[in-house]
Design an enzyme around this catalytic site. Structure first.
Site, mmCIF file in Angstrom:
data_model
loop_
_atom_site.group_PDB
_atom_site.id
_atom_site.type_symbol
_atom_site.label_atom_id
_atom_site.label_comp_id
_atom_site.label_asym_id
_atom_site.label_seq_id
_atom_site.Cartn_x
_atom_site.Cartn_y
_atom_site.Cartn_z
ATOM 1 N N ASP A 52 -5.055 1.572 -1.644
ATOM 2 C CA ASP A 52 -5.044 -0.003 -1.553
ATOM 3 C C ASP A 52 -5.525 0.089 -0.217
ATOM 4 O OD1 ASP A 52 -5.140 -0.999 -4.297
ATOM 5 O OD2 ASP A 52 -3.494 -0.789 -3.674
ATOM 6 N N CYS A 53 -4.406 0.796 1.099
ATOM 7 C CA CYS A 53 -5.182 0.573 2.725
ATOM 8 C C CYS A 53 -5.877 1.782 2.789
ATOM 9 C CB CYS A 53 -2.634 1.574 3.247
ATOM 10 S SG CYS A 53 -2.493 2.864 2.350
#
Lengths: 139, 384
Positions: free
Chosen positions: B130-131
């Site tokens: 996600d990051c």
């Protein structure tokens, strides 16, 4: 003419008197530059063969028919001196003393006259600054 | 017995008054004047080595792309780098081979190309998070567009090394070079009388934190090197007759020069890196003068059979090895070096000039290297 030839004998041919045949039958002059021959083992000879061109060609044919491999060297070894690190690894395999490194400078020295063009140093050089400029005839 | 401290020597260096000589020059000075007088005459002795050192490599931080990637697998010029650390950090090891070119090109060549300022192809993969959503990246890096690039070599400067020979009927290809059959040759690898740890055999001045010349830049000793084994048998002069001490070195790769760092290939063995290292030794007292006064005739090593087929072992001095031949089983066998004495001298001279010019100051060790008896652990085989 003279040619520098490397001969590789299979173990079964090590006892074959090739040099005698080359001298008697083909009237060649033979100068053995390097020999590594032992009974029942693959043998290696590096020789200068001198004689008439047609006799030399016939001799090479004969050698091939005997099941003996040959390489004719008509090239030269080149050394990229400016890229050399002068480690000395090539001198460990040079059979003729063409590549030397010694006190007091410990700089690599190459004597083209002594070089057999056997090519052993090329792969022994860790920085790949030795090259064979050749057109090699293989048998 | 103390003659001077490192701080006093640094004061002299700053004033341009320090007397700096190479280890080879020191040997002559000590022979002529004895260690006591030499300790007063000389402030610093410079050493040098330029040898293949496999345990070498570099950490590189590539910087972040947009969107960013948490690199899990990294290739530099098709040579895999270790990426099991933070997002855009990787470690390129000297002996890692190219996926496409095999032994002709390896991590050592990536390092040399980087130092030479060449562009290097970077390809990296990721599983995406996600990051860090990006799953792959293809780009080029060079020494001007990455963040940090520092060489970190877990084991350099082996204090001594066994010489290699081959008892078998076949040529063998080793990290000690091409070894010819039936004891056809002997290879050895040291700068001997110019070698850093042979001039401070008990690590009195060379320790953790010591500033060193590394590949043309100023680097540091980070720790004892891997396989550091000070408990080897030693001669009365303190020098070991076998492997012994090692150093872990660190330095800014962006400041290095391929004059002192060179990629190497050993036939049928693989790639490695010639690393140029110079270490200054402060002459604190008579003992250090005596230690740095040694010559190749005082230093011994052991010739071993690198085929592993016999337990052949023969002690020999470096003076004998340097003579061009040794006698093995009654036969004269040619010897050849693998470590460049010419380059080692260049490094010792360069370091001498930097110290004389006040550009290179000496350091007190932050901590001393282990100097007690200990033996290396062996790796037991507990599976199939």
């Amino acid at each position: 003419m003279t040619m520098k030839v490397s001969l590789t004998f299979p173990p079964s041919k090590v006892t074959f008197p090739l040099m005698t045949v080359l001298v008697r039958k083909y009237e060649l002059e033979v100068n053995i530059l390097h020999a590594d021959v032992h009974l029942n083992k693959t043998g290696k000879l590096i020789v200068d063969l001198s004689g008439e061109k047609n006799k030399l060609d016939e001799a090479l044919q004969f050698i091939e028919q005997q099941g003996i491999n040959y390489h004719v060297f008509n090239g030269t070894l080149t050394w990229e001196e400016d890229k050399c690190v002068h480690c000395g690894a090539c001198t460990s395999v040079c059979p003729s003393g063409a590549l030397t490194i010694s006190a007091p400078e410990y700089s690599l020295a190459f004597d083209n006259e002594k070089c057999l063009v056997c090519g052993l140093c090329i792969k022994a050089c860790p920085v790949r600054v030795l090259h064979l400029d050749q057109r090699e005839i293989e048998g | 017995m103390p003659v001077k401290t490192i701080d006093e020597i640094n004061q002299k260096i700053s004033e341009g008054k320090a007397i700096v000589v190479t280890a080879e020059e020191m040997a002559e000075i000590v022979q002529e004047n004895g260690p006591k007088k030499s300790a007063r005459m000389v402030d610093v002795v410079t050493t040098g080595t330029f040898s293949p050192m496999c345990s070498s490599g570099a950490f590189i931080n590539f910087g972040h792309s947009a969107p960013p990637i948490r690199m899990t697998r990294v290739w530099l010029n098709d040579v895999m780098a270790y990426a099991g650390i933070a997002a855009v950090d990787a470690y390129i090891g000297a002996t890692e081979l190219s996926e496409s070119r095999g032994m002709a090109y390896g991590g050592a060549h990536v390092i040399q190309d980087f130092i030479d300022g060449k562009d290097i192809q970077l390809y990296a993969e990721s599983y995406g998070t996600d990051c860090y959503p990006r799953k792959s990246i293809t780009t080029t890096i060079n020494k001007n567009n990455v963040n940090q690039a520092y060489m970190f070599n877990p084991r350099n400067c082996y204090q001594n090394y066994p010489a290699g020979t081959n008892s078998t009927d076949k040529t063998i290809y080793t990290y000690m070079g091409t070894l010819l059959p039936r004891f056809g040759n002997v290879t050895y690898c040291t700068s001997g009388q110019l070698s850093p740890l042979l001039n401070d055999p008990q690590y009195r001045t060379i320790g953790i934190g010591t500033r060193v010349f590394l590949g043309g830049a100023q680097g540091y000793i980070a720790f004892e090197g891997t396989q550091h084994d000070p408990g080897q048998e030693r001669m009365p002069n303190g020098t070991p007759v076998n492997l012994a001490g090692t150093l872990a070195l660190i330095g800014d790769m962006k400041k290095m020069s391929s004059q002192y760092i060179r990629a190497a290939v050993y036939e049928k063995y693989g790639t490695t890196l010639f690393v140029g290292v110079g270490i200054p030794i402060p002459i604190l007292d008579e003992d250090m003068a005596e230690k740095t006064g040694i010559t190749d005739k005082d230093i011994y090593t052991t010739i071993v059979d690198k085929s592993g087929q016999t337990t052949f072992s023969q002690r020999v001095s470096y003076q004998e090895l340097r003579s061009g031949s040794v006698t093995i089983q009654g036969r004269k066998v040619p010897t050849a070096p693998l470590s460049s004495m010419k380059k080692a001298r260049e490094i010792a001279q360069e370091l001498k000039q930097q110290i004389q010019a006040g550009e290179f100051l000496l350091t007190n060790p932050v901590e001393y290297l282990p100097n007690h008896q200990k033996r290396l652990n062996k790796l037991d085989i507990r599976g199939d």
